[in-house]
Design an enzyme around this catalytic site. Structure first.
Site, PDB file in Angstrom:
ATOM      1  N   SER A 128     -10.033  -2.659  -9.652  1.00 21.36           N
ATOM      2  CA  SER A 128     -11.236  -2.770  -8.826  1.00 21.36           C
ATOM      3  C   SER A 128     -11.635  -4.224  -8.599  1.00 21.36           C
ATOM      4  O   SER A 128     -11.492  -5.064  -9.488  1.00 21.36           O
ATOM      5  CB  SER A 128     -12.383  -2.041  -9.535  1.00 21.36           C
ATOM      6  OG  SER A 128     -13.626  -2.411  -8.968  1.00 21.36           O
ATOM      7  N   TYR A 150     -13.413  -4.356  -2.360  1.00 24.18           N
ATOM      8  CA  TYR A 150     -14.710  -4.200  -1.717  1.00 24.18           C
ATOM      9  C   TYR A 150     -14.804  -5.387  -0.790  1.00 24.18           C
ATOM     10  O   TYR A 150     -14.787  -6.534  -1.214  1.00 24.18           O
ATOM     11  CB  TYR A 150     -15.845  -4.161  -2.763  1.00 24.18           C
ATOM     12  CG  TYR A 150     -16.011  -2.780  -3.338  1.00 24.18           C
ATOM     13  CD1 TYR A 150     -16.124  -1.679  -2.498  1.00 24.18           C
ATOM     14  CD2 TYR A 150     -16.042  -2.560  -4.707  1.00 24.18           C
ATOM     15  CE1 TYR A 150     -16.255  -0.399  -3.006  1.00 24.18           C
ATOM     16  CE2 TYR A 150     -16.172  -1.281  -5.218  1.00 24.18           C
ATOM     17  CZ  TYR A 150     -16.280  -0.212  -4.359  1.00 24.18           C
ATOM     18  OH  TYR A 150     -16.400   1.052  -4.856  1.00 24.18           O
ATOM     19  N   THR A 176     -11.662   0.069   0.087  1.00 25.75           N
ATOM     20  CA  THR A 176     -12.596   1.192  -0.079  1.00 25.75           C
ATOM     21  C   THR A 176     -13.653   1.143   1.021  1.00 25.75           C
ATOM     22  O   THR A 176     -14.383   0.161   1.152  1.00 25.75           O
ATOM     23  CB  THR A 176     -13.237   1.141  -1.470  1.00 25.75           C
ATOM     24  OG1 THR A 176     -12.180   1.212  -2.434  1.00 25.75           O
ATOM     25  CG2 THR A 176     -14.185   2.318  -1.684  1.00 25.75           C
ATOM     26  N   LYS A 258      -9.302   3.818   1.545  1.00 23.66           N
ATOM     27  CA  LYS A 258      -9.795   4.810   0.562  1.00 23.66           C
ATOM     28  C   LYS A 258     -11.171   5.311   0.982  1.00 23.66           C
ATOM     29  O   LYS A 258     -12.053   4.515   1.304  1.00 23.66           O
ATOM     30  CB  LYS A 258      -9.877   4.147  -0.817  1.00 23.66           C
ATOM     31  CG  LYS A 258     -10.456   5.027  -1.930  1.00 23.66           C
ATOM     32  CD  LYS A 258     -10.246   4.369  -3.286  1.00 23.66           C
ATOM     33  CE  LYS A 258     -10.782   5.187  -4.442  1.00 23.66           C
ATOM     34  NZ  LYS A 258     -12.222   5.063  -4.620  1.00 23.66           N
ATOM     35  N   HIS A 282     -15.139   9.581  -3.311  1.00 21.03           N
ATOM     36  CA  HIS A 282     -15.574   8.664  -4.372  1.00 21.03           C
ATOM     37  C   HIS A 282     -16.116   9.445  -5.576  1.00 21.03           C
ATOM     38  O   HIS A 282     -17.065   9.040  -6.239  1.00 21.03           O
ATOM     39  CB  HIS A 282     -16.650   7.721  -3.819  1.00 21.03           C
ATOM     40  CG  HIS A 282     -16.671   6.355  -4.437  1.00 21.03           C
ATOM     41  ND1 HIS A 282     -16.026   5.269  -3.917  1.00 21.03           N
ATOM     42  CD2 HIS A 282     -17.295   5.886  -5.555  1.00 21.03           C
ATOM     43  CE1 HIS A 282     -16.246   4.204  -4.673  1.00 21.03           C
ATOM     44  NE2 HIS A 282     -17.016   4.551  -5.679  1.00 21.03           N
TER      45      HIS A 282
END
Ligand SMILES: Cc1cc2nc3c(=O)[nH]c(=O)nc-3n(C[C@H](O)[C@H](O)[C@H](O)COP(=O)(O)O)c2cc1C
Ligand SMILES: CC(C)CC(=O)C(=O)O
Length: 385
Positions: A128, A150, A176, A258, A282
């Site tokens: 992440s 992100y 994402t 995603k 999610h």
């Protein structure tokens, strides 16, 4: 080379003869209960929580429960081979570790432990952007690794973070889309708790030289100001489909989107030249009332065919769940909350135990259902009931 993941079953029984039990439950569907009893409330609550009333989080599980496997007999399925290739990565099984941010909230070793456990089994870990350790530190664990983005509004920060990930050997990029701002999460709101409030989980942006150049004072000197800068850059962003080409310029490897839940968005991903999608809500943490991810999967898989790699997450708990997702059109699944519970319960060994349970259950259940390889799975082996 194919691995006999089912060996974990005999290993556990043999250890039992010597008086040793597994570190914690092998019942992956019951793992959350054990984690709830043994992990600190803040960390557990953050992982377990969902958006709003939790309706979508529950729907994710209910959708799996509605599909039943119809086992076939005398199918000569003794020798199974779970290997598969996803975006050029040869996987020992159709499973990747979903990106989970701020993992030190459940265990001090955080993503380092997860990366080591994943590498020891040959499963790719998706790191992440909101990670407690830097891309470079995680890379030292070895193994196959993908990077989750992100997408920050500052293009130079984005380029810097992606450049670091690429240099550290991350192969695929997972962008994402569903969390451009945080969902309404009562479980955290009631306790006024998010891990990031004390800088937890922000190692990647906070260690980034370009991000740091945007701050009047370093995060070490003025944490609240650095937090605000991070929030204004990484949340509430306003990107559209046409901007995906910017990412293509920054990333030469495969790009996966995603959070796709509508067939039209899946088609747009194909049109935008993306390499893969993750059908995902999610884990029910963003849009309360959204449809179960598994219910979105067959339509999306049907809409894009083999023009793009279709991955899946949200609600996968057991080996049987993996079989169902694959039968309904996924090439591989991303495994989420359960490994975070394993991490909280027993660090690296806990993650490994959870993953070995999943792989063993998948291997055994696949054979007992009468199948040898993931590619043999199709909707015809399931019934609604
Ligand atoms: C505690 C937690 C943190 C997460 N952090 C991220 C993240 O940083 N990036 C991301 O793309 N998804 C993140 N997710 C979503 C997961 O990647 C995945 O979509 C979700 O966990 C799937 O649902 P499941 O775990 O119930 O199967 C997070 C999920 C949880 C539970
Ligand atoms: C909102 C992110 C920073 C982390 C995340 O994806 C999550 O908590 O679900």
């Amino acid at each position: 080379m194919a691995t006999r993941f089912g060996d974990y079953q005999s290993e556990i029984y043999l250890h039992g003869l010597a008086g040793t039990k597994p570190p914690f439950t092998t019942d992956l569907a019951a793992l959350e209960e054990e984690a709830a009893a043994r992990l600190p409330e803040d960390g557990f609550g953050y992982v377990a929580g969902g958006a709003g009333s939790g309706a979508t989080m529950r729907a994710n599980r209910e959708a799996f429960d509605r599909w039943k496997i119809v086992p076939r007999m005398l199918a000569e399925a003794t020798d199974r081979d779970l290997t598969t290739t996803v975006l050029g990565d040869e996987l020992p099984a159709p499973v990747l570790l979903a990106p989970i941010g701020a993992q030190t909230i459940v265990h001090p070793d955080g993503e380092l432990a997860t990366a080591r456990a994943a590498a020891s089994l040959g499963l790719p870990m998706i790191l992440s952007t909101v990670s407690s350790h830097s891309v470079e530190a995680i890379a030292e664990a070895g193994g196959s690794r993908w990077f989750q983005l992100y997408w920050p509004s500052d293009a130079e920060v984005c380029a810097s973070i992606l450049g670091r990930a690429r240099n550290a050997g991350y192969t695929a990029l997972v962008v994402t889309l569903d969390t451009w701002t945080m969902g309404w999460r009562p479980r955290d709101l009631d306790r006024a708790y998010v891990p990031f409030l004390n800088g937890e989980g922000l190692a990647i942006p906070f260690s980034d030289p370009v991000f740091r150049s945007r701050l009047a004072k370093s995060p070490e000197e003025d944490l609240p100001a650095a937090m605000l800068a991070w929030m204004s850059m990484f949340t509430g962003t306003d990107f559209g489909w046409h901007q995906l080409s910017l990412l293509r310029e920054l990333w030469s490897g495969p790009i996966v989107l995603k959070g796709v839940q509508h067939a039209d968005d899946a088609r747009r991903a194909v049109d935008a030249g993306m390499d893969g999608i993750v059908v995902s809500n999610h884990g029910g943490r963003q849009v309360d009332g959204a449809l179960a991810a598994l219910d979105a999967l067959p339509t999306i898989a049907g809409a894009v065919g083999d023009r793009i790699e279709v991955l899946f997450d949200s609600g996968v708990r057991t080996g049987a769940d993996v079989i169902k997702a694959l039968a309904l059109g996924a090439k591989a699944v991303l495994y989420g909350r359960p490994y975070a519970y394993g991490l909280g319960l027993a660090g690296e060994d806990g993650v490994r135990h959870v993953l070995r349970c999943l792989l063993a259950e998948l291997y055994i259940t696949l054979g007992l259902a009468g199948y040898r390889t993931p590619s043999e799975l199709s909707p015809s082996l399931l019934r609604r009931g």
